[in-house]
Design a protein around this motif. Structure first.
Motif, PDB file in Angstrom:
ATOM      1  N   GLN A   5       1.222  -1.193   0.118  1.00 43.85           N
ATOM      2  CA  GLN A   5       0.103  -0.107   0.033  1.00 43.85           C
ATOM      3  C   GLN A   5       0.449   1.595  -0.154  1.00 43.85           C
ATOM      4  O   GLN A   5       1.754   1.405   1.005  1.00 43.85           O
ATOM      5  N   PHE A   6       0.472   2.119  -0.770  1.00 40.25           N
ATOM      6  CA  PHE A   6       0.849   3.712  -0.982  1.00 40.25           C
ATOM      7  C   PHE A   6      -0.078   4.584  -0.769  1.00 40.25           C
ATOM      8  O   PHE A   6      -0.915   4.582  -1.253  1.00 40.25           O
ATOM      9  N   SER A   7       0.549   5.318  -0.399  1.00 33.80           N
ATOM     10  CA  SER A   7      -0.846   6.803  -0.015  1.00 33.80           C
ATOM     11  C   SER A   7       0.063   8.056  -0.561  1.00 33.80           C
ATOM     12  O   SER A   7       1.103   7.904   0.899  1.00 33.80           O
ATOM     13  N   LEU A   8      -0.578   8.878  -0.911  1.00 37.01           N
ATOM     14  CA  LEU A   8       0.096  10.108  -1.338  1.00 37.01           C
ATOM     15  C   LEU A   8       1.529   9.956  -1.068  1.00 37.01           C
ATOM     16  O   LEU A   8       2.446  11.270  -0.153  1.00 37.01           O
ATOM     17  N   ALA A   9       2.334   8.837  -1.763  1.00 37.84           N
ATOM     18  CA  ALA A   9       3.695   8.380  -1.697  1.00 37.84           C
ATOM     19  C   ALA A   9       4.387  10.051  -2.502  1.00 37.84           C
ATOM     20  O   ALA A   9       4.398   9.361  -3.749  1.00 37.84           O
ATOM     21  N   SER A  10       5.507  10.155  -2.299  1.00 42.36           N
ATOM     22  CA  SER A  10       6.188  11.039  -3.003  1.00 42.36           C
ATOM     23  C   SER A  10       7.915  10.387  -2.304  1.00 42.36           C
ATOM     24  O   SER A  10       8.254  10.071  -1.456  1.00 42.36           O
ATOM     25  N   LYS A  11       8.654  10.769  -3.794  1.00 48.20           N
ATOM     26  CA  LYS A  11      10.374  10.433  -3.756  1.00 48.20           C
ATOM     27  C   LYS A  11      10.758  11.330  -4.330  1.00 48.20           C
ATOM     28  O   LYS A  11      10.484  11.142  -5.927  1.00 48.20           O
ATOM     29  N   THR A  12      11.422  12.415  -3.448  1.00 48.63           N
ATOM     30  CA  THR A  12      12.201  13.125  -3.731  1.00 48.63           C
ATOM     31  C   THR A  12      14.480  12.189  -4.089  1.00 48.63           C
ATOM     32  O   THR A  12      14.380  12.168  -2.728  1.00 48.63           O
ATOM     33  N   TYR A  13      14.994  12.290  -4.524  1.00 49.74           N
ATOM     34  CA  TYR A  13      16.148  11.766  -4.836  1.00 49.74           C
ATOM     35  C   TYR A  13      17.053  12.989  -4.358  1.00 49.74           C
ATOM     36  O   TYR A  13      16.345  14.153  -4.931  1.00 49.74           O
ATOM     37  N   LEU A  18      12.442  14.331  -8.911  1.00 50.30           N
ATOM     38  CA  LEU A  18      10.887  13.729  -7.971  1.00 50.30           C
ATOM     39  C   LEU A  18      10.675  13.223  -8.726  1.00 50.30           C
ATOM     40  O   LEU A  18      10.352  13.380 -10.040  1.00 50.30           O
ATOM     41  N   ALA A  19      10.925  12.230  -8.313  1.00 51.00           N
ATOM     42  CA  ALA A  19      10.886  11.053  -9.184  1.00 51.00           C
ATOM     43  C   ALA A  19       9.400   9.789  -8.927  1.00 51.00           C
ATOM     44  O   ALA A  19       8.461   9.731 -10.152  1.00 51.00           O
ATOM     45  N   LEU A  20       8.538  10.444  -7.430  1.00 51.03           N
ATOM     46  CA  LEU A  20       7.319  10.242  -7.887  1.00 51.03           C
ATOM     47  C   LEU A  20       6.270  11.369  -6.379  1.00 51.03           C
ATOM     48  O   LEU A  20       7.165  11.950  -6.021  1.00 51.03           O
ATOM     49  N   CYS A  41       9.527   6.687 -15.981  1.00 50.74           N
ATOM     50  CA  CYS A  41       8.774   7.216 -15.143  1.00 50.74           C
ATOM     51  C   CYS A  41       8.477   6.883 -13.565  1.00 50.74           C
ATOM     52  O   CYS A  41       7.252   7.243 -13.157  1.00 50.74           O
ATOM     53  N   GLY A  42       9.013   6.369 -12.677  1.00 50.28           N
ATOM     54  CA  GLY A  42       9.235   6.391 -11.777  1.00 50.28           C
ATOM     55  C   GLY A  42       9.032   4.415 -11.377  1.00 50.28           C
ATOM     56  O   GLY A  42       8.388   4.513 -10.537  1.00 50.28           O
ATOM     57  N   LYS A  43       9.189   3.600 -11.855  1.00 50.12           N
ATOM     58  CA  LYS A  43       8.836   2.373 -11.472  1.00 50.12           C
ATOM     59  C   LYS A  43       9.641   1.888 -10.678  1.00 50.12           C
ATOM     60  O   LYS A  43       8.880   0.846 -10.099  1.00 50.12           O
ATOM     61  N   SER A  44      11.035   1.824 -11.316  1.00 50.15           N
ATOM     62  CA  SER A  44      11.593   1.558 -10.483  1.00 50.15           C
ATOM     63  C   SER A  44      11.818   1.826  -8.968  1.00 50.15           C
ATOM     64  O   SER A  44      12.396   0.770  -7.778  1.00 50.15           O
ATOM     65  N   ALA A 207       5.714   9.699 -16.582  1.00 49.97           N
ATOM     66  CA  ALA A 207       6.850  10.507 -15.312  1.00 49.97           C
ATOM     67  C   ALA A 207       6.485  12.417 -15.410  1.00 49.97           C
ATOM     68  O   ALA A 207       5.311  12.610 -15.954  1.00 49.97           O
ATOM     69  N   ARG A 208       7.443  12.667 -14.883  1.00 50.54           N
ATOM     70  CA  ARG A 208       7.624  14.409 -14.677  1.00 50.54           C
ATOM     71  C   ARG A 208       6.554  14.792 -14.384  1.00 50.54           C
ATOM     72  O   ARG A 208       5.556  16.131 -15.123  1.00 50.54           O
ATOM     73  N   PRO A 209       5.799  15.138 -13.031  1.00 52.53           N
ATOM     74  CA  PRO A 209       6.490  13.569 -11.780  1.00 52.53           C
ATOM     75  C   PRO A 209       5.836  12.775 -11.934  1.00 52.53           C
ATOM     76  O   PRO A 209       5.035  12.411 -12.763  1.00 52.53           O
ATOM     77  N   GLY A 210       6.559  11.131 -11.806  1.00 51.73           N
ATOM     78  CA  GLY A 210       6.307  10.141 -11.315  1.00 51.73           C
ATOM     79  C   GLY A 210       4.348   9.603 -11.044  1.00 51.73           C
ATOM     80  O   GLY A 210       4.771  10.118  -9.926  1.00 51.73           O
ATOM     81  N   ARG A 211       3.751   9.418 -11.801  1.00 48.17           N
ATOM     82  CA  ARG A 211       2.189   9.169 -11.574  1.00 48.17           C
ATOM     83  C   ARG A 211       1.498   8.085 -12.082  1.00 48.17           C
ATOM     84  O   ARG A 211       2.393   7.808 -12.846  1.00 48.17           O
TER      85      ARG A 211
END
Ligand code: ADP
Ligand code: ADP
Length: 225
Positions: A5-13, A18-20, A41-44, A207-211
């Protein structure tokens, strides 16, 4: 078991990519979900987060209801290249994880034997990775994940480096395994045919941002080998 489960998940490297952004995403127990989208697009990233290889920057993520802090044997990971230990044979590569976990030999031995049989590797216990084809190495990679009895298999373009024929047989093998083990599968691919062939549900990412921009249930029956 095996719920992602992911909820409003974001990932910035680090560096600010901003990957997700605000990803809501669930994979139910025993479900086979494909993440489909173009390169970058942020799959990995999504897969590495639930695997425990990366940390979330915002929002929440859980596996079986628990926050994910680090990798664990409940989540088996398979990458494009199996990166087997080159100095160990097939058998030794597969029992390496259970040994590290201090699983008793009388538990892991029959389990490893059975999984190697299912993967069609019965005759290859003694082979070194360098002696195997890419497809056979990938079978070992999957066996290595399954021997830990994971609740979910996280697969990142596992057949992306294989020729078309081998790829097809590996797809059939994976479906057979999934149908008998009923483990949750999260499968990353950029191949739409592969996603539709394998998954119960295809989540399309942009992609940009990954969604995740589309979720498509696949109602057509799977081919039986
Ligand atoms: P995909 O798997 O869909 O190809 P990724 O999850 O690998 O996408 O990458 C998503 C975005 O995050 C891309 O822009 C990529 O360049 C960036 N990215 C991935 N890993 C890192 C990293 N370790 N450091 C910085 N940026 C990264
Ligand atoms: P160790 O490395 O401590 O000797 P292993 O986990 O390698 O222990 O286990 C060795 C046992 O694994 C053997 O006694 C045998 O029963 C079983 N085995 C089955 N096939 C193989 C194989 N191809 N190579 C090594 N061991 C195998």
């Amino acid at each position: 078991m095996g719920t992602i489960q992911f909820s409003l998940a974001s990932k910035t490297y680090p560096g600010g990519v901003l990957a997700l952004e605000n990803v809501d995403f669930t994979v139910g127990e025993g479900e086979f979900v494909a993440l489909l989208g173009p390169s970058g697009c942020g799959k990995s990233t999504l897969l590495n987060l639930i695997a425990g290889f990366e940390k979330l920057s915002g929002g929440q993520m859980s596996f079986n209801g628990d926050a994910v802090a680090k990798p664990g044997p409940d989540r088996g990971v398979v990458f494009q290249e199996a990166s087997l230990l080159p100095w160990l044979n097939v058998w030794e590569n597969v029992v390496f994880g259970p040994k590290v976990q201090k699983t008793p030999r009388d538990i892991y031995e029959p389990r490893a034997r059975e999984i190697l049989r299912i993967m069609g590797l019965e005759a290859f216990h003694e082979a070194l990775p360098v002696q195997l084809s890419g497809g056979m190495r990938q079978r070992v990679g999957i066996a290595r994940a399954l021997v830990m009895q994971p609740k979910a298999l996280l697969m990142d373009e596992p057949f992306g480096a294989l020729d078309a024929q081998t790829r097809l047989s590996m797809q059939e093998l994976l479906l057979d395994i999934w149908q008998s083990l009923k483990t949750t599968v999260l499968f990353v691919t950029h191949d739409i045919d592969e996603a539709i062939l394998l998954a119960d549900r295809v989540c399309v990412m942009t992609a940009r941002p990954g969604r995740i921009t589309r979720e498509i249930p696949i109602d057509i029956p799977r081919p039986r080998s």
